[in-house]
Design a protein around this motif. Structure first.
Motif, PDB file in Angstrom:
ATOM      1  N   SER A  89      -8.650   7.546  -1.707  1.00  0.00           N
ATOM      2  CA  SER A  89      -9.837   8.274  -1.241  1.00  0.00           C
ATOM      3  C   SER A  89     -10.992   7.289  -1.134  1.00  0.00           C
ATOM      4  O   SER A  89     -11.028   6.261  -1.808  1.00  0.00           O
ATOM      5  CB  SER A  89     -10.178   9.384  -2.235  1.00  0.00           C
ATOM      6  OG  SER A  89     -10.392   8.820  -3.510  1.00  0.00           O
ATOM      7  N   GLY A  90     -11.918   7.594  -0.278  1.00  0.00           N
ATOM      8  CA  GLY A  90     -13.069   6.701  -0.093  1.00  0.00           C
ATOM      9  C   GLY A  90     -13.651   6.877   1.276  1.00  0.00           C
ATOM     10  O   GLY A  90     -13.147   7.655   2.093  1.00  0.00           O
ATOM     11  N   ASN A  91     -14.692   6.114   1.561  1.00  0.00           N
ATOM     12  CA  ASN A  91     -15.364   6.223   2.847  1.00  0.00           C
ATOM     13  C   ASN A  91     -14.717   5.266   3.841  1.00  0.00           C
ATOM     14  O   ASN A  91     -15.190   4.158   4.061  1.00  0.00           O
ATOM     15  CB  ASN A  91     -16.857   5.890   2.659  1.00  0.00           C
ATOM     16  CG  ASN A  91     -17.638   6.231   3.897  1.00  0.00           C
ATOM     17  OD1 ASN A  91     -17.154   6.964   4.754  1.00  0.00           O
ATOM     18  ND2 ASN A  91     -18.842   5.711   3.993  1.00  0.00           N
ATOM     19  N   TYR A  92     -13.603   5.679   4.422  1.00  0.00           N
ATOM     20  CA  TYR A  92     -12.845   4.823   5.321  1.00  0.00           C
ATOM     21  C   TYR A  92     -13.129   5.164   6.766  1.00  0.00           C
ATOM     22  O   TYR A  92     -13.511   6.282   7.084  1.00  0.00           O
ATOM     23  CB  TYR A  92     -11.343   4.963   5.043  1.00  0.00           C
ATOM     24  CG  TYR A  92     -10.911   4.316   3.742  1.00  0.00           C
ATOM     25  CD1 TYR A  92     -10.892   5.042   2.554  1.00  0.00           C
ATOM     26  CD2 TYR A  92     -10.552   2.974   3.698  1.00  0.00           C
ATOM     27  CE1 TYR A  92     -10.511   4.449   1.368  1.00  0.00           C
ATOM     28  CE2 TYR A  92     -10.166   2.381   2.517  1.00  0.00           C
ATOM     29  CZ  TYR A  92     -10.152   3.128   1.350  1.00  0.00           C
ATOM     30  OH  TYR A  92      -9.781   2.542   0.170  1.00  0.00           O
ATOM     31  N   PRO A  93     -12.931   4.208   7.707  1.00  0.00           N
ATOM     32  CA  PRO A  93     -13.151   4.488   9.136  1.00  0.00           C
ATOM     33  C   PRO A  93     -12.204   5.579   9.637  1.00  0.00           C
ATOM     34  O   PRO A  93     -11.173   5.869   9.024  1.00  0.00           O
ATOM     35  CB  PRO A  93     -12.825   3.155   9.816  1.00  0.00           C
ATOM     36  CG  PRO A  93     -12.889   2.133   8.754  1.00  0.00           C
ATOM     37  CD  PRO A  93     -12.539   2.807   7.482  1.00  0.00           C
ATOM     38  N   LYS A  94     -12.543   6.120  10.811  1.00  0.00           N
ATOM     39  CA  LYS A  94     -11.752   7.233  11.356  1.00  0.00           C
ATOM     40  C   LYS A  94     -10.329   6.831  11.674  1.00  0.00           C
ATOM     41  O   LYS A  94      -9.400   7.618  11.594  1.00  0.00           O
ATOM     42  CB  LYS A  94     -12.409   7.752  12.640  1.00  0.00           C
ATOM     43  CG  LYS A  94     -13.630   8.601  12.394  1.00  0.00           C
ATOM     44  CD  LYS A  94     -14.226   9.078  13.709  1.00  0.00           C
ATOM     45  CE  LYS A  94     -15.548   9.783  13.423  1.00  0.00           C
ATOM     46  NZ  LYS A  94     -16.237  10.170  14.662  1.00  0.00           N
ATOM     47  N   ASN A  95     -10.143   5.551  12.119  1.00  0.00           N
ATOM     48  CA  ASN A  95      -8.802   5.135  12.532  1.00  0.00           C
ATOM     49  C   ASN A  95      -8.027   4.495  11.381  1.00  0.00           C
ATOM     50  O   ASN A  95      -7.065   3.777  11.598  1.00  0.00           O
ATOM     51  CB  ASN A  95      -8.899   4.158  13.725  1.00  0.00           C
ATOM     52  CG  ASN A  95      -9.665   2.892  13.383  1.00  0.00           C
ATOM     53  OD1 ASN A  95     -10.145   2.737  12.253  1.00  0.00           O
ATOM     54  ND2 ASN A  95      -9.790   2.003  14.342  1.00  0.00           N
ATOM     55  N   TRP A  96      -8.442   4.781  10.165  1.00  0.00           N
ATOM     56  CA  TRP A  96      -7.776   4.180   9.021  1.00  0.00           C
ATOM     57  C   TRP A  96      -6.457   4.883   8.737  1.00  0.00           C
ATOM     58  O   TRP A  96      -6.302   6.103   8.954  1.00  0.00           O
ATOM     59  CB  TRP A  96      -8.687   4.271   7.802  1.00  0.00           C
ATOM     60  CG  TRP A  96      -8.128   3.566   6.603  1.00  0.00           C
ATOM     61  CD1 TRP A  96      -8.254   2.256   6.290  1.00  0.00           C
ATOM     62  CD2 TRP A  96      -7.324   4.149   5.578  1.00  0.00           C
ATOM     63  NE1 TRP A  96      -7.592   1.981   5.126  1.00  0.00           N
ATOM     64  CE2 TRP A  96      -7.000   3.129   4.667  1.00  0.00           C
ATOM     65  CE3 TRP A  96      -6.842   5.444   5.332  1.00  0.00           C
ATOM     66  CZ2 TRP A  96      -6.236   3.333   3.544  1.00  0.00           C
ATOM     67  CZ3 TRP A  96      -6.072   5.647   4.205  1.00  0.00           C
ATOM     68  CH2 TRP A  96      -5.767   4.609   3.325  1.00  0.00           C
ATOM     69  N   SER A  97      -5.486   4.114   8.259  1.00  0.00           N
ATOM     70  CA  SER A  97      -4.231   4.692   7.792  1.00  0.00           C
ATOM     71  C   SER A  97      -3.752   3.815   6.641  1.00  0.00           C
ATOM     72  O   SER A  97      -4.207   2.680   6.503  1.00  0.00           O
ATOM     73  CB  SER A  97      -3.192   4.721   8.931  1.00  0.00           C
ATOM     74  OG  SER A  97      -2.790   3.408   9.257  1.00  0.00           O
ATOM     75  N   PRO A  98      -2.838   4.279   5.796  1.00  0.00           N
ATOM     76  CA  PRO A  98      -2.365   3.434   4.694  1.00  0.00           C
ATOM     77  C   PRO A  98      -1.705   2.165   5.244  1.00  0.00           C
ATOM     78  O   PRO A  98      -1.175   2.155   6.363  1.00  0.00           O
ATOM     79  CB  PRO A  98      -1.328   4.318   3.996  1.00  0.00           C
ATOM     80  CG  PRO A  98      -1.657   5.713   4.403  1.00  0.00           C
ATOM     81  CD  PRO A  98      -2.241   5.628   5.769  1.00  0.00           C
ATOM     82  N   TRP A  99      -1.740   1.116   4.473  1.00  0.00           N
ATOM     83  CA  TRP A  99      -1.104  -0.132   4.892  1.00  0.00           C
ATOM     84  C   TRP A  99       0.370   0.119   5.188  1.00  0.00           C
ATOM     85  O   TRP A  99       1.087   0.717   4.392  1.00  0.00           O
ATOM     86  CB  TRP A  99      -1.229  -1.189   3.799  1.00  0.00           C
ATOM     87  CG  TRP A  99      -2.557  -1.878   3.796  1.00  0.00           C
ATOM     88  CD1 TRP A  99      -3.602  -1.667   2.947  1.00  0.00           C
ATOM     89  CD2 TRP A  99      -2.986  -2.892   4.704  1.00  0.00           C
ATOM     90  NE1 TRP A  99      -4.652  -2.482   3.257  1.00  0.00           N
ATOM     91  CE2 TRP A  99      -4.302  -3.259   4.353  1.00  0.00           C
ATOM     92  CE3 TRP A  99      -2.390  -3.544   5.794  1.00  0.00           C
ATOM     93  CZ2 TRP A  99      -5.029  -4.228   5.034  1.00  0.00           C
ATOM     94  CZ3 TRP A  99      -3.119  -4.511   6.467  1.00  0.00           C
ATOM     95  CH2 TRP A  99      -4.423  -4.842   6.091  1.00  0.00           C
ATOM     96  N   HIS A 100       0.815  -0.385   6.342  1.00  0.00           N
ATOM     97  CA  HIS A 100       2.200  -0.168   6.742  1.00  0.00           C
ATOM     98  C   HIS A 100       2.641  -1.327   7.640  1.00  0.00           C
ATOM     99  O   HIS A 100       1.812  -2.053   8.182  1.00  0.00           O
ATOM    100  CB  HIS A 100       2.342   1.162   7.497  1.00  0.00           C
ATOM    101  CG  HIS A 100       1.538   1.216   8.760  1.00  0.00           C
ATOM    102  ND1 HIS A 100       0.178   1.487   8.767  1.00  0.00           N
ATOM    103  CD2 HIS A 100       1.885   1.013  10.066  1.00  0.00           C
ATOM    104  CE1 HIS A 100      -0.266   1.455  10.015  1.00  0.00           C
ATOM    105  NE2 HIS A 100       0.743   1.165  10.809  1.00  0.00           N
TER     106      HIS A 100
END
Lengths: 466, 121
Positions: A89-100
């Motif tokens: 959780s946190g203030n991440y950008p809209k296009n963020w996704s978990p590292w993959h």
């Protein structure tokens, strides 16, 4: 006893010869000569026609080997385990996704003899294949990246990216990262001189790029410009092909934005000639690419979405297509985007622009320090050309060939067919990993034809399929 | 005479089977790689498909696990956010006469990202 010995010999031969014949069948086919040897580099100076029978045989063997290469990698990637993706959780950008693991890239190279395979050494890849999981590709495909660009494999080059609407005041801030990177490398002794030269170069190019008025109703438009330079220890900036050795390479890129307002008009009249010349080249190539890309032969699961064309400059300051990377000062990046940014503003000036571009029947192809056999080839095959010498301290010769547009269209069509041979292969639809993108590198011939770049060769045109 | 016939037959048999272009069995498929020959010029090397798949999948899996584990620990800072990481992995065979000859070190690039707008370098 003698009969028993003969029997043993016969048995040995009966076992050995089939095994030998099986082994003899295990050989790797070659790429047909016409796919990578340009006409001016062949031994005879005459333009030769292809031998259909031998080419067909080569293609069949090549297709089998290529399919095996692809299947091998697909099988290997299927064995990758599914890692646990961490969600935070946190203030991440809209296009963020978990590292993959997003993509896997493999490069296919070509030797001078026409043998191809997975590259294990540094060099120019003829074809880069990008694998991606179907589920990831579906998510990324949902949005057309209008600002997407094709980057080279040389990701170590310090690159300054300047936005399409940059004003003079913001140039300094936008080139600051590249300045810091170069200074941090320790290769430039006079950093203040370098900064001054960098700012002047970037400002001049920015004014030229922004003042281009390229209205078009075509699906193809110039989405970016790229210029490569060399920086010496004294902070001097020179074009990349004037390498003496030891210089650091830098790159300045412009990404064009959608523009709904009239174009920016340069206040500097000294750019007027360069601007018109570059604009004419851009429009000519636009119509050439559009004509070539709409042919039925390029249909398939992967489509051409971007083309990077090498840009050259004559000693007189005119622009043209570069032959090989030794003549390249930068690249024009053409993208296919149905949402043409200039469409609404373009139609009234389109007719005028088209008439201007149609008037130029030929497109200049620029080659620095041309080999003798290229000049001889041009003479023998009645290709219009001109030899020029610059007047700077370091003199070099330059050949400017005039290529008829329809020949470049034919060359591009051939190249698209060759590239689609690698991009549109049958694959197992039940596998998780699929080929998502393919990039092919070509060099341009004096005849307008294109050939794959070899591992030790250079390229001026890159096609991106997706 | 009988002894010489046997020896000749064995030599012929060994020669015929060892004239394979690779050290693979006839039923094993081969893959072409571009490596460096002894004289330093690029040349083609043929390797066993089966062994290549095994080595690639093993190496790739371990790289994926360790990379994602490490990258997931990166923290969000006020100004910078890491979006992509590219790893180049090499697969080589150094033991014995194996299928990978000198100068063949296949390299594959893995692109890790935490965005839906990944640009592949």
């Amino acid at each position: 006893m003698l009969i028993f010995s003969k029997r043993r010999l016969i048995i040995f031969f009966l076992i050995a010869l089939p095994i030998q014949s099986l082994a003899a069948k295990v050989e790797s086919p070659k790429i047909p000569d016409t796919w990578f040897i340009l006409p001016e580099d062949r031994r005879s100076n005459q333009i030769t026609s292809e031998d259909p029978q031998s080419q067909s045989k080569s293609e069949e063997g090549l297709a089998n080997t290529l399919d095996r290469l692809y299947q091998t990698h697909q099988t290997a990637f299927e064995k990758l385990s599914e890692p646990k993706l961490e969600i935070r959780s946190g203030n991440y950008p809209k296009n963020w996704s978990p590292w993959h693991l997003n993509s896997i890239v493999m490069d296919l190279g070509l030797t001078a003899q026409g043998l191809f395979g997975l590259m294990t050494i540094k060099g120019t890849p003829a074809v880069s294949v990008i694998w991606r999981k179907k589920e990831i590709e579906l998510k990324t495909n949902a949005k057309i990246q209008t600002l997407s660009e094709v980057q080279s494999n040389e990701s170590k080059i310090p690159t300054g990216t300047i936005s399409g609407d940059a004003q003079d005041s913001s140039i300094l801030a936008q080139i600051e990262p590249i300045y810091q990177t170069v200074v941090a490398s320790g290769k430039v002794k006079d950093s203040s001189r370098f900064k001054e030269n960098l700012l002047r170069t970037a400002s001049q190019l920015n004014e030229l790029v922004q003042s281009l008025d390229t209205p078009s109703d075509s699906e193809w438009w110039v989405s970016g410009f790229r210029f490569d330079f060399l920086v010496s220890a004294s902070g001097t900036i020179t074009p990349i092909w004037m390498a003496l050795g030891g210089e650091l390479r830098i790159r300045l890129e412009w990404r064009r934005l959608k523009r709904s307002q009239p174009h920016f008009v340069s206040r500097n009249n000294s750019f007027a000639v360069y601007r018109e010349n570059l604009q004419q080249l851009i429009q000519s190539m636009e119509s050439v690419i559009e004509t070539a890309a709409t042919q039925p032969s390029v249909s398939g699961s992967l489509q051409l979405v971007q083309m990077r064309v090498g840009l050259g400059s004559t000693v007189e300051g005119n622009f043209g297509i570069a032959k090989g990377s030794f003549s390249t000062i930068g690249h024009l990046i053409y993208s296919k985007d149905p949402r043409n940014p200039n469409q609404t503003a373009a139609r009234s000036t389109l007719a005028k622009a088209r008439k201007t571009s149609e008037a130029s029947y030929t497109i200049p192809l620029i080659e620095n320090n041309p080999p003798e056999n290229h000049i001889e080839f041009a003479k023998t095959n009645q290709i219009q050309y001109k030899i020029m010498t610059n007047s700077a301290k370091k003199q070099y010769q330059q050949a400017v060939y005039q290529l008829p547009k329809e020949k470049i269209v034919k060359g591009l069509q051939k190249a698209l067919k060759l590239a689609s041979f690698f991009s549109n292969r049958p694959s197992n639809p039940n596998r998780k990993w699929q080929i998502a993108e393919v990039r092919s590198s070509f060099d341009l011939s004096l005849t307008g034809s294109l050939g794959f770049a070899s591992i030790t060769g250079t390229f001026s045109t890159l096609m991106h399929f997706r | 005479m009988k002894k010489w016939v046997r020896i000749l037959g064995c030599i012929l048999f060994i020669l015929c089977t060892s004239l394979n272009l690779t050290a693979c069995s006839p039923t094993d498929l081969i893959l072409p790689l571009i490596g460096l020959a002894e004289n330093g010029s690029p040349s083609q090397v043929l390797v066993s498909q089966k062994e290549y798949i095994q080595r690639l999948s093993t190496t790739a899996d371990s790289v994926q696990k360790s990379a994602i584990q490490g990258l997931s620990k990166s923290r969000l800072t006020p100004r910078w956010l890491l979006r992509e990481m590219v790893f180049g992995i090499g697969i080589n065979a150094q033991v014995g006469i194996g299928p990978f000859k000198i100068g063949a070190y296949p390299e594959i690039r893995f692109v890790f990202s935490n965005t839906t707008d990944t640009l592949v370098p």
